[in-house]
Design a protein around this motif. Structure first.
Motif, PDB file in Angstrom:
ATOM      1  N   VAL A 338       0.885  -1.265  -0.142  1.00 13.61           N
ATOM      2  CA  VAL A 338      -0.075  -0.131  -0.059  1.00 13.61           C
ATOM      3  C   VAL A 338       0.931   1.383   0.217  1.00 13.61           C
ATOM      4  O   VAL A 338       0.445   2.621   0.118  1.00 13.61           O
ATOM      5  CB  VAL A 338      -1.040  -0.033   1.282  1.00 13.61           C
ATOM      6  N   GLY A 339       2.135   1.019  -0.089  1.00 14.68           N
ATOM      7  CA  GLY A 339       2.973   2.179  -0.047  1.00 14.68           C
ATOM      8  C   GLY A 339       3.584   2.563   1.313  1.00 14.68           C
ATOM      9  O   GLY A 339       3.925   3.728   1.890  1.00 14.68           O
ATOM     10  N   SER A 340       3.674   1.582   2.359  1.00 11.74           N
ATOM     11  CA  SER A 340       3.863   2.156   3.607  1.00 11.74           C
ATOM     12  C   SER A 340       5.328   2.355   4.032  1.00 11.74           C
ATOM     13  O   SER A 340       5.492   3.008   4.832  1.00 11.74           O
ATOM     14  CB  SER A 340       3.606   0.763   4.440  1.00 11.74           C
ATOM     15  N   GLN A 341       6.165   2.018   3.014  1.00 12.01           N
ATOM     16  CA  GLN A 341       7.613   2.380   3.116  1.00 12.01           C
ATOM     17  C   GLN A 341       7.622   3.733   3.112  1.00 12.01           C
ATOM     18  O   GLN A 341       8.496   4.487   3.900  1.00 12.01           O
ATOM     19  CB  GLN A 341       8.631   1.575   2.289  1.00 12.01           C
ATOM     20  N   SER A 342       6.853   4.435   2.205  1.00  8.33           N
ATOM     21  CA  SER A 342       6.825   5.798   2.030  1.00  8.33           C
ATOM     22  C   SER A 342       6.540   6.601   3.059  1.00  8.33           C
ATOM     23  O   SER A 342       6.965   7.555   3.555  1.00  8.33           O
ATOM     24  CB  SER A 342       5.932   6.160   0.577  1.00  8.33           C
ATOM     25  N   SER A 393       6.344   1.067  13.362  1.00 12.60           N
ATOM     26  CA  SER A 393       5.580   0.189  11.971  1.00 12.60           C
ATOM     27  C   SER A 393       6.225  -1.332  11.919  1.00 12.60           C
ATOM     28  O   SER A 393       7.344  -1.722  12.444  1.00 12.60           O
ATOM     29  CB  SER A 393       6.384   0.995  10.949  1.00 12.60           C
ATOM     30  N   GLN A 394       5.206  -2.026  11.768  1.00  9.94           N
ATOM     31  CA  GLN A 394       5.121  -3.408  11.317  1.00  9.94           C
ATOM     32  C   GLN A 394       4.226  -4.120  10.550  1.00  9.94           C
ATOM     33  O   GLN A 394       3.010  -3.752  10.858  1.00  9.94           O
ATOM     34  CB  GLN A 394       5.486  -4.183  12.733  1.00  9.94           C
ATOM     35  N   TYR A 411      -3.635   4.364  16.588  1.00  8.36           N
ATOM     36  CA  TYR A 411      -3.468   3.683  15.201  1.00  8.36           C
ATOM     37  C   TYR A 411      -3.502   4.262  14.322  1.00  8.36           C
ATOM     38  O   TYR A 411      -4.482   4.958  13.970  1.00  8.36           O
ATOM     39  CB  TYR A 411      -4.654   2.522  15.622  1.00  8.36           C
ATOM     40  N   ILE A 412      -2.810   3.974  13.065  1.00 11.95           N
ATOM     41  CA  ILE A 412      -2.865   4.395  11.935  1.00 11.95           C
ATOM     42  C   ILE A 412      -2.692   3.446  10.702  1.00 11.95           C
ATOM     43  O   ILE A 412      -1.923   2.248  11.381  1.00 11.95           O
ATOM     44  CB  ILE A 412      -2.017   5.690  11.572  1.00 11.95           C
ATOM     45  N   ASN A 413      -3.071   3.576   9.561  1.00 14.72           N
ATOM     46  CA  ASN A 413      -2.669   2.574   8.348  1.00 14.72           C
ATOM     47  C   ASN A 413      -2.885   2.993   7.119  1.00 14.72           C
ATOM     48  O   ASN A 413      -3.419   4.243   7.123  1.00 14.72           O
ATOM     49  CB  ASN A 413      -3.435   1.321   8.662  1.00 14.72           C
ATOM     50  N   LEU A 414      -2.681   2.370   6.116  1.00 16.32           N
ATOM     51  CA  LEU A 414      -2.843   2.786   4.723  1.00 16.32           C
ATOM     52  C   LEU A 414      -3.689   1.586   4.000  1.00 16.32           C
ATOM     53  O   LEU A 414      -3.539   0.549   4.452  1.00 16.32           O
ATOM     54  CB  LEU A 414      -1.707   3.020   3.962  1.00 16.32           C
ATOM     55  N   VAL A 415      -4.386   2.063   3.076  1.00 15.45           N
ATOM     56  CA  VAL A 415      -5.451   0.745   2.189  1.00 15.45           C
ATOM     57  C   VAL A 415      -4.880   1.399   0.789  1.00 15.45           C
ATOM     58  O   VAL A 415      -4.550   2.391   0.538  1.00 15.45           O
ATOM     59  CB  VAL A 415      -6.696   0.899   2.649  1.00 15.45           C
ATOM     60  N   ARG A 416      -5.441   0.138   0.048  1.00 10.51           N
ATOM     61  CA  ARG A 416      -5.056   0.585  -1.460  1.00 10.51           C
ATOM     62  C   ARG A 416      -6.142  -0.324  -2.114  1.00 10.51           C
ATOM     63  O   ARG A 416      -6.817  -1.589  -1.559  1.00 10.51           O
ATOM     64  CB  ARG A 416      -3.729  -0.112  -1.902  1.00 10.51           C
ATOM     65  N   ALA A 520      -7.178   6.355  14.400  1.00  5.82           N
ATOM     66  CA  ALA A 520      -7.146   7.752  13.915  1.00  5.82           C
ATOM     67  C   ALA A 520      -7.296   8.084  12.542  1.00  5.82           C
ATOM     68  O   ALA A 520      -8.225   8.880  12.340  1.00  5.82           O
ATOM     69  CB  ALA A 520      -5.866   8.313  14.633  1.00  5.82           C
ATOM     70  N   VAL A 521      -6.390   7.540  11.744  1.00  3.56           N
ATOM     71  CA  VAL A 521      -6.250   7.764  10.438  1.00  3.56           C
ATOM     72  C   VAL A 521      -6.335   6.605   9.635  1.00  3.56           C
ATOM     73  O   VAL A 521      -5.342   5.658   9.930  1.00  3.56           O
ATOM     74  CB  VAL A 521      -5.377   9.005   9.938  1.00  3.56           C
ATOM     75  N   VAL A 522      -7.204   6.243   8.477  1.00  3.85           N
ATOM     76  CA  VAL A 522      -6.669   5.300   7.501  1.00  3.85           C
ATOM     77  C   VAL A 522      -6.657   5.684   6.233  1.00  3.85           C
ATOM     78  O   VAL A 522      -7.772   6.219   5.669  1.00  3.85           O
ATOM     79  CB  VAL A 522      -7.472   3.834   7.647  1.00  3.85           C
ATOM     80  N   GLY A 523      -5.509   6.349   5.630  1.00  2.00           N
ATOM     81  CA  GLY A 523      -5.322   6.807   4.463  1.00  2.00           C
ATOM     82  C   GLY A 523      -5.009   6.107   3.486  1.00  2.00           C
ATOM     83  O   GLY A 523      -5.023   4.817   3.128  1.00  2.00           O
ATOM     84  N   THR A 524      -4.648   6.556   2.242  1.00  4.39           N
ATOM     85  CA  THR A 524      -4.528   6.018   1.069  1.00  4.39           C
ATOM     86  C   THR A 524      -3.739   6.853  -0.108  1.00  4.39           C
ATOM     87  O   THR A 524      -3.753   7.884  -0.109  1.00  4.39           O
ATOM     88  CB  THR A 524      -5.472   5.344   0.023  1.00  4.39           C
ATOM     89  N   TRP A 525      -2.548   6.425  -0.635  1.00  6.15           N
ATOM     90  CA  TRP A 525      -1.822   7.035  -1.384  1.00  6.15           C
ATOM     91  C   TRP A 525      -2.504   7.434  -2.710  1.00  6.15           C
ATOM     92  O   TRP A 525      -1.918   8.163  -3.752  1.00  6.15           O
ATOM     93  CB  TRP A 525      -0.311   6.604  -1.957  1.00  6.15           C
ATOM     94  N   GLU A 526      -3.657   6.720  -3.106  1.00  5.84           N
ATOM     95  CA  GLU A 526      -4.437   7.096  -4.282  1.00  5.84           C
ATOM     96  C   GLU A 526      -5.012   8.503  -4.227  1.00  5.84           C
ATOM     97  O   GLU A 526      -5.629   9.181  -5.075  1.00  5.84           O
ATOM     98  CB  GLU A 526      -5.585   5.896  -4.614  1.00  5.84           C
TER      99      GLU A 526
END
Length: 627
Positions: A338-342, A393-394, A411-416, A520-526
């Motif tokens: 999902v681009g988590s390294q970024s 991060s893990q 808590y945070i995360n990203l989705v795609r 708190a936030v679940v974002g996306t690089w989209e």
């Protein structure tokens, strides 16, 4: 319970209850709580389960939510009923017969005591002091059964805060809370809101051979004068408990929480925590849990808010879970591909600006997404030993920190897009540089590069030939392909039985609930700009200046671990896998919708900070994000 026993035979479900005990355990230790849930969930479904126990949040323990039901009664009538119930000759005889070794016969003076005299003489048995924590054994706290397992909040007698949480639980989680004071209404509501279990309830209840209106009825009860009713009501200020009962009456007509519960195919479960007629004690060791703060000077209103000038700020507050965190630690349980390294690299740079540190787990050949409880506890302890504020991060499924008596993190995360993630993974593990990179990082522990046939297989062919790497079988628990197809798993949690079945509706519902309540936030690089703005405004301590930092280092951050070895995939192949990703896609859309709501709440529907360069369309190239 007698009604459900009869209806179970008619409607085809099992009706269960706990084993009779001389002492009821209403407040449970965390281990006891989990054991009870597991016992209930192991019943062959559909099923009902009844026990005298305070409200248990199944989802907080990483289990699917059941259909909650209960009954209430006028608080004063309950207390009078209990007073004479435990003095009834048939009750004493029954308990002596069932629990001969442990039950001690009461003395005659106690048996002859009347409620009127008990009140007038200020007998200790009939003192109801505000905020006291004694008296668990006489069931004076009707609200306790709806408030829950937190003794700090729920035990103080006639507590305003306990009432508000009880109302919230009824409003959000209970399908039906009925009362025999309104028998016909209660039966009709049960029939219409939970038809799978209560179809025909009215006919069964009124059938003359069933005598349900006489079950456990105590005829040995003197009249209590209106004067003593009044003294009891005024002196002990039962208005708060009565307010809960009134709220439950209203709840009959407001909403159906059955449709809010997750489903496991045709599996269904009703749990009833009835207001009790048995002695009880607590096995609860107070755990530090999230406290719902209530302003006692400001009553909660049932009416709709008047959202005009305050519309956006109100919504922003409702959508802000950062305020629930109990420690300055970010837990980024990053989803693969999902681009988590970024985002990790962005947090490293922001840490230097905003004064916090960042760490991640040690690299290894395979990721361990699901941990045993002891390993979860060890990981949390390791994280909390870091200097704070800290971001960790893990690649790991959601962990409920409070379950292990640790403060709740941010808590945070990203989705795609699920289809893009799967395509991304396919080509990522077939890129030669990926294995060379692992070799540099892990040395001899790195996996060998696979055979040529595997490395050269394109996704189109993989799907159309039905290769094991591109089969997405519904509810499959094992994962022969060894990939990360389950995006919902990272939000559903550590319960393998619930969260591992692929594309499961129950896992999706649990994942949604976790995002709604904890993240708190679940974002996306989209939606880079929206994600950065939401992170800045909802978690400013960690993400202040996020947009500036991102675009200052955009070339680096947007290309971290990027895979350029990716072929075009036809719509035909996408359509084939899309039909097997229905719940994964729904969860992804849910997360994006929530992100958009968070952005709208802080922007009022306008651009933020007039940063035009941040509002340019996102680039959609054929490159790919990291693992």
């Amino acid at each position: 319970m007698a009604l459900m026993n009869l209806l179970g035979k008619q409607n085809g479900y099992g009706a269960h209850r706990d084993k009779p005990s001389p002492i009821e355990t209403v407040l449970l230790s965390p281990l006891f709580e989990i054991n009870l849930i597991e016992e209930i969930m192991e019943k062959e479904q559909p099923a009902t389960y009844s026990k005298h126990v305070a409200y248990i949040d199944f989802a907080a323990n990483d289990y699917a939510q059941p259909i909650y039901i209960n009954m209430v009664r006028d608080p004063i009538e309950r207390l009078i009923s209990w007073f004479y119930y435990i003095r009834a000759p048939w009750y004493i005889a029954e308990r002596k017969k069932r629990f001969a070794k442990s039950y001690k016969l009461p003395n005659v003076q106690w048996l002859k005591k009347t409620f009127n005299k008990c009140i007038l003489e200020h007998d200790d048995e009939c003192l109801f002091e505000q905020g006291e924590e004694r008296g668990l054994g006489d069931h004076r706290r009707q609200m306790l059964f709806f408030c829950g397992q937190d003794t700090t909040i729920c035990m103080p007698f006639n507590s305003y805060e306990a009432m508000q949480i009880s109302k919230q639980h009824v409003e959000s989680n209970y399908a039906v809370v009925g009362t025999w004071e309104e028998t016909n209404i209660t039966l009709k509501v049960l029939e219409h809101y939970i038809p799978r279990f209560f179809k025909g309830a009215t006919d069964v209840y009124y059938h003359p051979e069933n005598n349900l209106h006489k079950v456990n009825r105590n005829t040995v009860r003197p009249t209590v004068s209106p004067e003593h009713h009044s003294i009891h009501n005024v002196r002990n200020r039962h208005h708060i408990d009565k307010e809960l009962v009134s709220h439950n009456h209203i709840q009959h007509h407001k909403s159906n929480n059955v449709q809010n519960q997750p489903r496991l195919g045709n599996n269904e479960l009703v749990i009833q925590a009835p207001n009790t007629n048995e002695p009880i004690k607590s096995h609860h060791k107070t755990a530090k849990r999230e406290k719902i703060q209530v302003d006692k000077k400001q009553q909660f209103q049932d009416d709709d808010y008047d959202l005009e000038d305050d519309e956006w700020s109100l919504k922003a507050d409702l959508l802000n879970n950062t305020k629930k965190a109990e420690v300055d630690v970010i837990f980024f349980n990053r989803v693969p591909k999902v681009g988590s390294q970024s985002l990790m690299e962005l947090m490293v740079r922001l840490g230097n600006i905003n004064g916090y540190s960042h760490s991640r787990d040690a690299g290894k050949a395979t990721e361990t997404i699901l941990l045993k409880p002891d390993n979860q506890r060890e990981l949390i302890a390791e994280i909390y030993m870091k200097n704070k504020p800290h971001a960790y991060s893990q690649h790991i499924a959601y962990i409920n920190f409070t379950r292990f008596h640790f403060p709740k993190p941010i808590y945070i995360n990203l989705v795609r897009d699920p289809i893009e993630r799967i395509i991304s993974w396919h080509y990522y593990v077939r890129a030669e540089w990926y294995y060379k990179d692992l070799k540099d990082k892990l040395g001899d522990k790195a996996p060998d590069m696979p055979e040529k046939e595997f490395m050269e297989m394109d996704f189109e062919t993989c799907v159309k030939t039905g290769s094991k790497y591109c089969q997405f079988n519904q509810m499959q628990v094992n994962n022969p392909a060894g990939d990360h197809r389950r995006q919902t798993l990272f939000f559903c949690g550590q319960n393998k039985k619930l969260c591992m079945p692929f594309n499961s509706a129950a896992a999706m519902q649990k994942a949604k609930r976790t995002v709604e309540e904890d993240y708190a936030v679940v974002g996306t690089w989209e939606d880079t700009n929206i994600t950065l703005s939401v992170l800045e405004h909802y978690i400013p301590k960690f993400f202040k200046h996020a947009k500036v930092a991102y675009y200052l280092f955009q070339n680096r951050l947007s290309s971290v671990n990027k895979n350029s070895v990716k072929k075009t995939v036809s719509e035909e192949a996408r359509a084939i896998i899309r039909k097997n990703l229905t719940n994964e896609i729904e969860f992804y859309e849910f997360c994006k919708q929530r992100l958009y709501l968070q952005y709208a709440a802080i922007s009022g529907g306008e651009k933020i900070d007039n940063d035009d360069y941040l509002l340019l369309p996102e680039h959609n190239d054929e490159g790919d994000y990291e693992y």
